[in-house]
Design an enzyme around this catalytic site. Sequence first.
Site, PDB file in Angstrom:
ATOM      1  NE  ARG A 286       2.837  33.032  15.181  1.00  0.00           N
ATOM      2  CZ  ARG A 286       1.768  32.482  14.593  1.00  0.00           C
ATOM      3  NH1 ARG A 286       1.642  31.158  14.565  1.00  0.00           N
ATOM      4  NH2 ARG A 286       0.837  33.232  14.040  1.00  0.00           N
ATOM      5  NE  ARG A 287      -0.288  37.871  19.472  1.00  0.00           N
ATOM      6  CZ  ARG A 287      -1.429  38.482  19.148  1.00  0.00           C
ATOM      7  NH1 ARG A 287      -2.291  38.809  20.112  1.00  0.00           N
ATOM      8  NH2 ARG A 287      -1.718  38.751  17.887  1.00  0.00           N
TER       9      ARG A 287
ATOM     10  CB  CYS B 154      22.608  41.460  31.404  1.00  0.00           C
ATOM     11  SG  CYS B 154      23.729  42.685  32.117  1.00  0.00           S
TER      12      CYS B 154
ATOM     13  NE  ARG C  86      21.593  45.382  28.761  1.00  0.00           N
ATOM     14  CZ  ARG C  86      22.765  45.774  29.234  1.00  0.00           C
ATOM     15  NH1 ARG C  86      23.802  45.918  28.423  1.00  0.00           N
ATOM     16  NH2 ARG C  86      22.927  46.021  30.522  1.00  0.00           N
ATOM     17  CB  SER C  87      25.451  42.818  27.975  1.00  0.00           C
ATOM     18  OG  SER C  87      26.739  42.871  28.565  1.00  0.00           O
TER      19      SER C  87
ATOM     20  CG  ASN D  92      22.986  35.104  32.786  1.00  0.00           C
ATOM     21  OD1 ASN D  92      23.951  35.623  32.219  1.00  0.00           O
ATOM     22  ND2 ASN D  92      22.414  35.657  33.847  1.00  0.00           N
TER      23      ASN D  92
ATOM     24  CB  ILE E 259      36.204  36.655  27.735  1.00  0.00           C
ATOM     25  CG1 ILE E 259      35.386  35.390  27.424  1.00  0.00           C
ATOM     26  CG2 ILE E 259      37.262  36.357  28.796  1.00  0.00           C
ATOM     27  CD1 ILE E 259      36.203  34.278  26.777  1.00  0.00           C
ATOM     28  CE1 TYR E 260      33.907  43.692  31.685  1.00  0.00           C
ATOM     29  CE2 TYR E 260      32.752  41.662  32.254  1.00  0.00           C
ATOM     30  CZ  TYR E 260      32.737  43.023  32.002  1.00  0.00           C
ATOM     31  OH  TYR E 260      31.550  43.716  32.053  1.00  0.00           O
TER      32      TYR E 260
ATOM     33  CB  ALA F 243      33.667  44.079  35.246  1.00  0.00           C
TER      34      ALA F 243
END
EC number: 2.1.1.45
Length: 316
Positions: free
Chosen positions: A178-179, A198, A218-219, A229, A260-261, A315
């Site tokens: 699990r590592r 990100c 994270r973003s 991604n 969404i920008y 952006a």
Amino acid sequence: MLEDSYLQLARTILEHGTYKDDRTGTGTYSVFGYQMRFDLSQGFPLLTTKKVPFGLIKSELLWFLHGDTNIQYLLQHHNHIWDEWAFKNWVTSADYDGPDMTNFEHRRLDDPDFAPIYQAQMQTFDDQILTDDAFAAKYGNLGDVYGAQWRHWQTRQGKTIDQIANVIEMIKTHPDSRRLIVSAWNPEDVPNMALPPCHTLFQFYVADGKLSCQLYQRSGDVFLGVPFNIASYALLTHLIAKETGLAVGEFVHTLGDAHIYTNHVEQVKTQLTRQPRPAPQLTLSGAHDSIFDYQMSDIKLSGYDPAPAIKAPVAI
């Protein structure tokens, strides 16, 4: 269709997203804590509702896997994804004596008189990165970004950890562990990165002879970044599965702030009017013993027939 979960994410943000100001000054609509799942045995999850340039995804992932943090390799493969962050190193330095590039991130989009000046300076910068190794060493490096953290994590003892090599060895020898984790988020190094990671952490899971991967991001720029991604980590899963003698399972994509920008909303609406098409198939050629030996020509897609590309500003 394989991309339905992505399209549902986009719909969810448009319908339920919260408006937020952001670092770039553009503004976003976002949701927090969203998960998508892609069965990689059903095809390769490259979006078909708009054309996504797979060559850029390949070269960026190989760049990460090489442990590289300099954009020279990317430019050699006609990949300009990271140009603006390196360009900023140059135009804010004492060596730069060209036209004023203050706030170029927004002026290039908002000022039609400035745009060609910016483009000319960027072309000069790219040309110099490609032809002058000393210039590239000074201004092409992005700091301790993904490649550095994946392959050369710095320890307090002054040594380095190759997380990718380690996780591959663990999958081979301890597949039930699990590592099986790789992290790109090093709090000590975040201030020294052109852009803090990100996609911050990913974990592998082996069951029934299949390798699955879960990414925590994270973003996520849902229109421009997230499609890259998805495909990048799907490709990484295929590459590691091949080296470890496993079939591919799922790619699970967990997002923190999925957004969404505001200047991408109309493009997303256009994309959502399109019907998904059959997913392409991935082929990995060459008898490579190591994931680190792959070249661009070893990675191919077949059956990719997407709808036309939809342009949108990045952006920064």
